[in-house]
Scaffold this active site. Structure first.
Site, PDB file in Angstrom:
ATOM      1  CB  ILE A  51      -0.835  -0.145   1.184  1.00 11.48           C
ATOM      2  CG1 ILE A  51      -1.943   1.074   1.455  1.00 11.48           C
ATOM      3  CG2 ILE A  51      -0.235  -0.049   2.634  1.00 11.48           C
ATOM      4  CD1 ILE A  51      -2.851   1.383   2.594  1.00 11.48           C
ATOM      5  CB  SER A  52       1.095   4.180  -1.885  1.00  9.47           C
ATOM      6  OG  SER A  52       0.984   3.626  -3.401  1.00  9.47           O
ATOM      7  CD  GLN A  53       5.599   8.571   0.926  1.00 12.75           C
ATOM      8  OE1 GLN A  53       5.920   7.908  -0.003  1.00 12.75           O
ATOM      9  NE2 GLN A  53       6.167   9.404   1.553  1.00 12.75           N
TER      10      GLN A  53
END
Ligand code: SAH
Length: 204
Positions: A51-53
């Site tokens: 999951i992206s930052q």
């Protein structure tokens, strides 16, 4: 998270700020990662994916310029967090995930958390989801060598598409806009995403 990571880096869209302030990001990752869910970094979500930052989620969402009436297509459902953010900001979200176990977990989360305007399916998202298009906005949360042509075809006019493109290990985050039959694109950030794998992505 919003005050320290997003606002200082230029996330000015109040609706994006509010959505990310509201959504329980920890409920989208495994229990062991709850304490780290609001940190300034990507997190593993299983199957070798991440999951992206928070900042990258906010930046991509803000680039779509959503007002509330839009139909949005997301490629790469993953844990479902990005779709949840979109669901607060538009009318309807269609999201496609190629890895079945991730799709199943995400769908369970959408049901449990009552995200009623998100529809998901397990498939190769580089082909888009033609039945429900055209889409006012398209967001691709995995990186490919180029923007898949079916996605450009399924983008409405006017419409906006955000996707990381470039080499396997580093990419440009591209914002493509379609208006009066013409498309233009610009790069808004240097990024590193997991691979978009499919007919119009990487082969493996
Ligand atoms: N938006 C997600 C990010 C997940 S990482 C989130 O909020 O968690 C990117 C995801 O894209 C991975 O789950 C990966 O399996 C998926 N993906 C890669 N290629 C794909 C394709 N061709 N079609 C659909 N999903 C794909």
């Amino acid at each position: 998270m919003v005050r320290e990571q997003l606002i200082p880096r230029g996330i000015v869209d109040a609706r994006v700020q509010a959505a990310m302030q509201t959504i329980p990001r920890h409920l989208f990752v495994e229990d062991a990662l709850h304490a780290q869910a609001y940190g300034d970094f990507p997190l593993p979500i299983g199957e070798g994916q991440t999951i992206s930052q928070p900042y990258i989620v906010a930046l991509m969402t803000q680039a779509l310029g959503l007002q509330g009436h839009e139909t949005v297509l997301e490629i790469g459902t993953g844990c479902g967090y990005q779709a949840a953010v979109l669901s607060h900001l538009c009318e309807k979200v269609y999201t496609v995930e190629r890895i079945k176990p991730l799709f199943i977990k995400a769908r369970r989360r959408f049901d449990r958390l009552h995200y009623l305007n998100i529809v998901c399916k397990p498939d190769d998202g580089t082909l888009g989801w033609p039945e429900h298009g055209p889409y006012d906005a398209i967001i691709v949360t995995a990186a490919g060598p180029e923007i898949p042509p079916p996605l450009i075809e399924q983008l409405a006019d006017p419409g906006v598409l955000v996707m990381p493109t470039g080499a396997r290990l580093s990419q440009d985050l591209i914002v493509l806009t379609k208006k009066n039959g013409r498309t233009t694109s610009r790069c808004i950030e240097a990024v590193r995403f997991v691979k978009l794998i499919g007919d119009h992505g990487w082969k493996e």
